[in-house]
Design an enzyme around this catalytic site. Structure first.
Site, PDB file in Angstrom:
ATOM      1  N   GLU B 177       0.832  -1.209   0.000  1.00 33.40           N
ATOM      2  CA  GLU B 177       0.000   0.000   0.000  1.00 33.40           C
ATOM      3  C   GLU B 177       0.865   1.257   0.000  1.00 33.40           C
ATOM      4  OE1 GLU B 177      -3.784  -1.980   2.423  1.00 33.40           O
ATOM      5  OE2 GLU B 177      -2.220  -0.883   3.475  1.00 33.40           O
ATOM      6  N   GLN B 329      -9.704  -7.850  11.704  1.00 32.06           N
ATOM      7  CA  GLN B 329     -10.767  -8.858  11.693  1.00 32.06           C
ATOM      8  C   GLN B 329     -10.598  -9.873  12.814  1.00 32.06           C
ATOM      9  OE1 GLN B 329     -12.393 -11.961   8.444  1.00 32.06           O
ATOM     10  NE2 GLN B 329     -10.978 -10.433   7.646  1.00 32.06           N
TER      11      GLN B 329
END
Lengths: 446, 446
Positions: B177, B329
């Protein structure tokens, strides 16, 4: 890469010091002039000073009132931007010396602005941060928010009271805006955040040495300002100069003898002085260290050098003979004339003298509370506040910012929610530091 | 002041360390539980880690991905927030020791997260900042923007090349990223800002010691990721471990012998390790310093202590027997089970064991470039990116942030304009510092 180096070497080199309202206004006014401009600033961003107090009060984030200078002048091919700090000027040699190099100039514009002064008591500085830069604003925010965090867990009621007492020094617009914002945060924004303290117990004291706050305004408006300050719970103390500041609070002088206000957070909204660069010129300065300029804004004996904005002391043909105030409006008007005078010199025409057109002034006190003076028209309350809001939004450079700030404010207005209540870096234990001072520095971010 | 101290002294005291996804999820899940919760974090804000790289890449401002913990739990009466740093746990004494005090607990949840590690080469740290906190992100942004400012005025072409070379270490999601964002800033955002350099000449090198980037994804998606990285001009080097980092760049090892990449900016997206707090427990840790937890997420021999999120090493019944990854998560799912297990213990019911439900994973590479794996479904390109965008916006805590970020991104998408290109503090002369390292610190704001 529109103007690669070399293509324009023959054009006169104009060096501009300062990317504030003055320096930027001057630069943009010369967009189509036959000159090479180098804009020097020690920061990479233009700062919308009038809203800086909002960053300190956690109402806006830095990005919302600052814009990279490069992107502001990106479309202007005759400008190069240089991130460096101007240190001194060699007038005979027509050279600007910076930390990391120097620049020969044919024409020099000094718009380096002002810095704050603790009236010769620099030892007060660590205990009473001023408000000129984003750094200052974030330092203030840090101290304000940490004071509440500590109060929440302080067991000694005395200490809790000290932590919940905020003293703002200086009854000018900055001081008034800060005090108003502090009081509103305490009574609304933070009220639901804490369990053990009642943030409404917060005490905000605005201290002014002179006989009145907002002295530049007519008596009637000042009265409105005082009433509105009282409404939002700001204590106003006038006629009492600050004679001491330390980690425990402030010491007030004046007739009534000395009095101490115990406070862990003291914010400095008082003295300003011309940037040190002015002193390097070896020309006469006023008491505030500002450069005494000619009626055409040039430096006495040096038509190739102009000084504008907060760094300039312009007392020619002002109504009361007092120098013009250090506000954006003055800087922007000076920028226009300075640019036009430069073009006149290039064309061999005579320069014009500066005339200030006062477009009015406003001070905001809080949510839908403000005062405004436009010509003879005096306004206060919601109307003045809406006006203040509009003017400042319209002036904000950069559409995105303006929109973001509008959304921001609409939101805050409806919810009392403050977006920017971030304490950066890690918590430093109260025990090990004096009120979020120096020691916090290392912890804190870029 | 909804729950004044004292009112609930009889309820069991639950101490939560960490205001990340784990700690907050756990706390909120217990909103109606008969317990007193004290949430301890050394920072006053919850950070939306998945978008932190956007702050480093000047795409978002800190306020847009962070929210004060106090305001997140403001509505939950059984929570008190304490800004302090957890240092160690006294298991027999059931006491958490912090910098500025200690807390007795009946139940302890450790969700202190992870920190980065330079694989035992802490001397690399100043030259290769990692990305875990807002501070880190703003430090990275600082270094990136200053590199361009210096390149603009660098006369030596060699030095200019070094300044325009960015090395990102680590081929995981963070590294990918970051590299993608850097490359896009250079080719679009900054392209019009500079006059003397062509920012499109910027070289972004992504270095991965392993055989491939994004190793967690199936071969086909990895290929797509590589292609998309190449499209936006990121050089990918795999199979070459970093064996040295200094002010001049990185030294690569591996088969091909050593090779040096001269770069003034090296960003660290590689190793992470459990927070130091884990070591203070005196229980077995895995190689990454994470606490080996029981199947029900409790500490071996200490049912009153639970460890979740990045600080926990959970290798029970995972597909490949490898510990679960340190992603939001996992932390959020663990938080739910930990909270339910706590209630079970309070009710004298048996605790359940943790089962991870992989809802899929995504990595973004750039503007409308990403890969996504949901169950068996593999996606890439614009679709995957839209999906990534949606999921992250929906997850962002705090409506205001979500809206602001959406506006922000819509704007950036249309204009390539970056809002947050601010270098805080003053410019420090290249001569006097090593690449915006330590020396810059003092200059920079709170």
């Amino acid at each position: 890469m529109s103007s690669a180096p070399g293509t324009a070497q023959d054009l006169p080199h104009v060096v501009v010091v300062g990317g504030g309202f003055g320096g930027l206004g001057f630069t943009r006014r010369l967009a189509r002039a036959p000159v090479r401009i180098t804009l020097v600033d020690r920061r990479n961003h233009h700062l919308f000073q009038p809203l800086l107090y909002q960053v300190a009060a956690a109402g806006l984030s830095p990005g919302e009132i600052a814009e990279p200078i490069r992107s502001i002048v990106a479309g202007q091919d005759n400008v190069q931007v240089r991130l460096d700090e101007a240190l001194s000027v060699d007038l005979p040699g027509r050279t600007l010396h910076m930390r990391d190099g120097s620049l020969r100039y044919d024409h020099l514009l000094l718009a380096a602005g002002a810095t704050h002064t603790w009236f010769g008591h620099d030892e007060w500085a660590p205990h009473a941060p001023g408000l000129k830069t984003l750094d200052d604003a974030l330092e203030m925010r840090q101290q304000i928010l940490l004071a509440y965090e500590r109060a929440e867990w302080a067991d000694d009621p005395e200490e809790r009271r000290r932590l919940l007492t905020f003293v703002v020094v200086g009854g000018g617009p900055t001081g008034v805006e800060l005090a108003g914002a502090l009081s509103e945060i305490a009574r609304h924004t933070l009220s639901r955040d804490f369990r053990r303290i009642d943030t409404a117990m917060t005490r905000v004291v605005l201290v002014e040495a002179g006989p009145t706050v907002l002295g530049a305004y007519p008596e009637r408006l000042r009265a409105h300002a005082l009433r509105q300050l009282a409404e939002i719970g700001v204590e106003v103390v006038t006629g009492r100069p600050v004679v001491g500041v330390d980690a425990e609070g402030v010491l007030l002088g004046g007739e009534g003898g000395t009095e101490r206000i115990a406070a862990r957070t003291v914010l400095w909204g008082a003295g300003v002085a011309g940037a040190p660069l002015g002193a390097s010129l070896g020309v006469p300065l006023d008491r505030a260290g500002r450069v005494l300029v000619e009626p055409d804004l040039s430096l006495p004996g040096h038509p190739e050098v102009q000084v504008i904005g907060d760094l300039a002391c312009f007392a020619h043909d002002t109504a009361d003979g007092r120098p013009l105030p250090g506000v954006a409006q003055v800087a922007m008007q000076m920028a226009v004339l300075a640019a036009d005078n430069l073009r006149a010199r290039l064309d061999g025409r005579p320069t014009a003298t500066f005339r200030y057109r006062d477009l009015g002034s406003m001070a905001t006190i809080g949510r839908s509370r403000a005062i405004a003076l436009i010509g003879r028209v005096q306004m206060h309350g919601t109307l003045a506040w809406m006006m203040w809001l509009t003017v400042h939004l319209v002036q904000l450079i950069g559409f995105r910012n303006r929109l973001a700030v509008l959304v921001q404010w609409a939101w805050s207005y409806l919810t009392w929610e403050r977006s920017s209540r971030l304490i950066r870096g890690e918590a430093t234990p109260p025990g090990l530091q004096d009120r979020g001072g120096p020691e916090l520095h290392e912890h804190l971010p870029r």
